[in-house]
Design a protein around this motif. Structure first.
Motif, mmCIF file in Angstrom:
data_model
loop_
_atom_site.group_PDB
_atom_site.id
_atom_site.type_symbol
_atom_site.label_atom_id
_atom_site.label_comp_id
_atom_site.label_asym_id
_atom_site.label_seq_id
_atom_site.Cartn_x
_atom_site.Cartn_y
_atom_site.Cartn_z
ATOM 1 N N GLN A 85 33.558 113.429 -14.077
ATOM 2 C CA GLN A 85 32.913 113.726 -12.807
ATOM 3 C C GLN A 85 33.819 114.495 -11.871
ATOM 4 O O GLN A 85 35.042 114.348 -11.906
ATOM 5 N N GLN A 86 33.213 115.310 -11.014
ATOM 6 C CA GLN A 86 33.937 115.866 -9.886
ATOM 7 C C GLN A 86 34.247 114.728 -8.916
ATOM 8 O O GLN A 86 33.675 113.643 -9.012
ATOM 9 N N GLN A 87 35.151 114.963 -8.006
ATOM 10 C CA GLN A 87 35.510 113.934 -7.043
ATOM 11 C C GLN A 87 34.338 113.636 -6.130
ATOM 12 O O GLN A 87 33.650 114.530 -5.646
ATOM 13 N N THR A 88 34.099 112.343 -5.905
ATOM 14 C CA THR A 88 33.030 111.925 -5.006
ATOM 15 C C THR A 88 33.343 112.340 -3.576
ATOM 16 O O THR A 88 34.478 112.214 -3.120
ATOM 17 N N ARG A 89 32.320 112.841 -2.894
ATOM 18 C CA ARG A 89 32.428 113.098 -1.465
ATOM 19 C C ARG A 89 31.369 112.246 -0.780
ATOM 20 O O ARG A 89 30.176 112.494 -0.922
ATOM 21 N N ARG A 90 31.804 111.206 -0.067
ATOM 22 C CA ARG A 90 30.853 110.314 0.583
ATOM 23 C C ARG A 90 30.110 111.048 1.691
ATOM 24 O O ARG A 90 30.674 111.891 2.377
ATOM 25 N N GLY A 91 28.846 110.725 1.834
ATOM 26 C CA GLY A 91 28.044 111.366 2.855
ATOM 27 C C GLY A 91 26.688 110.707 2.951
ATOM 28 O O GLY A 91 26.473 109.582 2.494
ATOM 29 N N GLY B 215 35.433 102.866 -7.297
ATOM 30 C CA GLY B 215 35.197 102.976 -5.868
ATOM 31 C C GLY B 215 33.743 102.821 -5.469
ATOM 32 O O GLY B 215 33.368 103.145 -4.338
ATOM 33 N N LEU B 216 32.902 102.341 -6.390
ATOM 34 C CA LEU B 216 31.487 102.122 -6.082
ATOM 35 C C LEU B 216 31.358 101.027 -5.035
ATOM 36 O O LEU B 216 31.854 99.918 -5.227
ATOM 37 N N PRO B 217 30.681 101.278 -3.916
ATOM 38 C CA PRO B 217 30.532 100.258 -2.873
ATOM 39 C C PRO B 217 29.454 99.233 -3.234
ATOM 40 O O PRO B 217 28.294 99.584 -3.448
ATOM 41 N N LEU B 218 29.854 97.977 -3.286
ATOM 42 C CA LEU B 218 28.939 96.867 -3.548
ATOM 43 C C LEU B 218 29.179 95.780 -2.511
ATOM 44 O O LEU B 218 30.168 95.804 -1.786
ATOM 45 N N TYR B 219 28.272 94.811 -2.463
ATOM 46 C CA TYR B 219 28.528 93.628 -1.657
ATOM 47 C C TYR B 219 27.796 92.438 -2.243
ATOM 48 O O TYR B 219 26.781 92.582 -2.928
ATOM 49 N N GLU C 167 25.958 113.499 0.482
ATOM 50 C CA GLU C 167 26.934 112.982 -0.477
ATOM 51 C C GLU C 167 26.945 113.831 -1.743
ATOM 52 O O GLU C 167 25.899 114.240 -2.241
ATOM 53 N N ARG C 168 28.149 114.074 -2.253
ATOM 54 C CA ARG C 168 28.303 114.763 -3.536
ATOM 55 C C ARG C 168 28.664 113.715 -4.581
ATOM 56 O O ARG C 168 29.671 113.026 -4.462
ATOM 57 N N GLN C 169 27.835 113.617 -5.595
ATOM 58 C CA GLN C 169 27.996 112.540 -6.557
ATOM 59 C C GLN C 169 29.188 112.762 -7.476
ATOM 60 O O GLN C 169 29.534 113.878 -7.830
ATOM 61 N N GLY C 170 29.800 111.640 -7.846
ATOM 62 C CA GLY C 170 30.889 111.615 -8.802
ATOM 63 C C GLY C 170 31.008 110.200 -9.332
ATOM 64 O O GLY C 170 30.106 109.381 -9.150
ATOM 65 N N ALA C 171 32.106 109.892 -9.996
ATOM 66 C CA ALA C 171 32.319 108.526 -10.456
ATOM 67 C C ALA C 171 32.317 107.586 -9.253
ATOM 68 O O ALA C 171 32.922 107.874 -8.222
ATOM 69 N N GLY C 172 31.592 106.477 -9.374
ATOM 70 C CA GLY C 172 31.516 105.535 -8.275
ATOM 71 C C GLY C 172 30.381 105.804 -7.307
ATOM 72 O O GLY C 172 30.356 105.247 -6.212
ATOM 73 N N THR C 173 29.423 106.650 -7.710
ATOM 74 C CA THR C 173 28.234 106.859 -6.893
ATOM 75 C C THR C 173 26.997 106.437 -7.676
ATOM 76 O O THR C 173 27.026 106.281 -8.902
ATOM 77 N N VAL C 174 25.899 106.264 -6.937
ATOM 78 C CA VAL C 174 24.642 105.817 -7.532
ATOM 79 C C VAL C 174 23.795 107.027 -7.887
ATOM 80 O O VAL C 174 23.616 107.940 -7.066
#
Length: 312
Positions: A67-73, A123-127, A213-220
């Motif tokens: 994956q490309q680097q995740t960019r959160r957004g 780095g996938l955000p969970l809770y 958001e730009r998807q990468g490893a750790g995104t949905v």
């Protein structure tokens, strides 16, 4: 009348299947219920984790791909909620994360419920959310061989958080098209439930401006919603097509039927049928232990296995 029954599964990206497998089975105590491949690109793993049989509403699935680097957004499925039975469960997991060096926060409130944010190795955000002994689907089954004690184990998927630029666009889609009920509205955040009173099918929408958001490893990749059967899937497909949403048409995914579409904020949703289910090609004992391929890919097994890294 056709109804959305809650969450079916959620699919994400990982760039390391071995690391991902260790985290979700050994750290979170879920069962790997399917080791298969992406049916659109069989050169990558598609791993499923869930309860004893991979019941709808408990499944977290991952595609392994560089994956490309995740960019959160914004315009993204930003956080995945997982239910635990009680507040004591949150304390257990907070201590476990500290002992194992898992990145996590402090216990705080999400929609007036106690919750604990954490991240997986990508780095996938969970809770984790205190379900307060609330209702869970009767067909969810405890995984009997988890090292996590039964009273603090992860039950299944809870509220999923979306961040979008246009709050009303996704909200109207959920209520007017899919029949969700809006149960709470605050400034910049709305809460919707597929079945009123059930957190296991809840979607929280937060407004956030800025870059997508730009998807990468750790995104949905997408959120899949439960549909009873093929007959109801046809009803939903016609309804969504008529409403003018970009869609994939109905696809046979062997373990269930699927229908993908994007809302006006470009969030990718999938509708997925409850059956046939993950045990269509496996016994309970062997579930998730070997590479399982849908029948239409079986003749390519040698080629597919040669392109995959070993994964025990």
């Amino acid at each position: 009348m056709a109804r959305i029954l809650g969450h079916h599964h959620i699919s994400m990206f990982t760039d390391n299947a071995t690391q991902n497998n260790h985290f979700y089975t050994e750290v979170l105590g879920l069962r790997r219920v399917k080791k298969t491949v992406n049916q659109d690109d069989p050169q990558m793993y598609h791993l499923f984790y869930g309860d004893q049989v991979g019941s709808p509403g408990t499944e977290l699935t991952f595609f392994e791909m560089a994956q490309q680097q995740t960019r959160r957004g914004t315009n993204a499925i930003s956080h995945i909620g997982l239910l635990v039975k009680s507040y004591e469960g949150l304390i257990f997991w907070q201590q476990r994360f500290e002992q194992l060096g898992i990145k996590h926060g402090q216990i705080e409130k999400i929609n007036n419920r106690d919750a604990l944010y954490f991240e997986d190795p990508d780095g996938l955000p969970l809770y984790l959310m205190n379900h307060q002994d609330g209702f869970i689907p009767a067909f969810w089954q405890r995984y009997h061989h988890s090292e996590v004690p039964d009273n603090v184990r992860i039950l299944g998927i809870g509220p999923v958080i979306l961040t979008v630029r246009e709050l009303e666009e996704t909200g109207k889609m959920l209520t007017d098209l899919l029949g969700y009920t809006k149960v709470k509205m605050t400034d910049g955040e709305d809460v919707y439930q597929a079945v009123p009173g059930e957190a296991s099918g809840e979607i929280i929408i937060r407004q956030q401006k800025g870059q997508r958001e730009r998807q990468g490893a750790g995104t949905v990749h997408h959120l899949a919603l439960r549909v009873k059967d093929s007959a109801e899937m046809k009803i939903w497909a016609e309804r969504i097509e008529t409403a003018g949403y970009r869609n994939s048409g109905i696809k046979d995914r062997f373990y269930f039927e699927s229908f993908y579409f994007r809302d006006r904020n470009s969030i990718l949703f999938e509708l997925a049928t409850d059956g046939p289910g993950l045990m269509i090609d496996s016994s309970l004992e062997m579930l998730g232990k070997q590479l399982e391929l849908p029948s239409f890919l079986e003749e390519r097994r040698s080629e597919i296995e040669a392109n995959l890294s070993p994964l025990i």
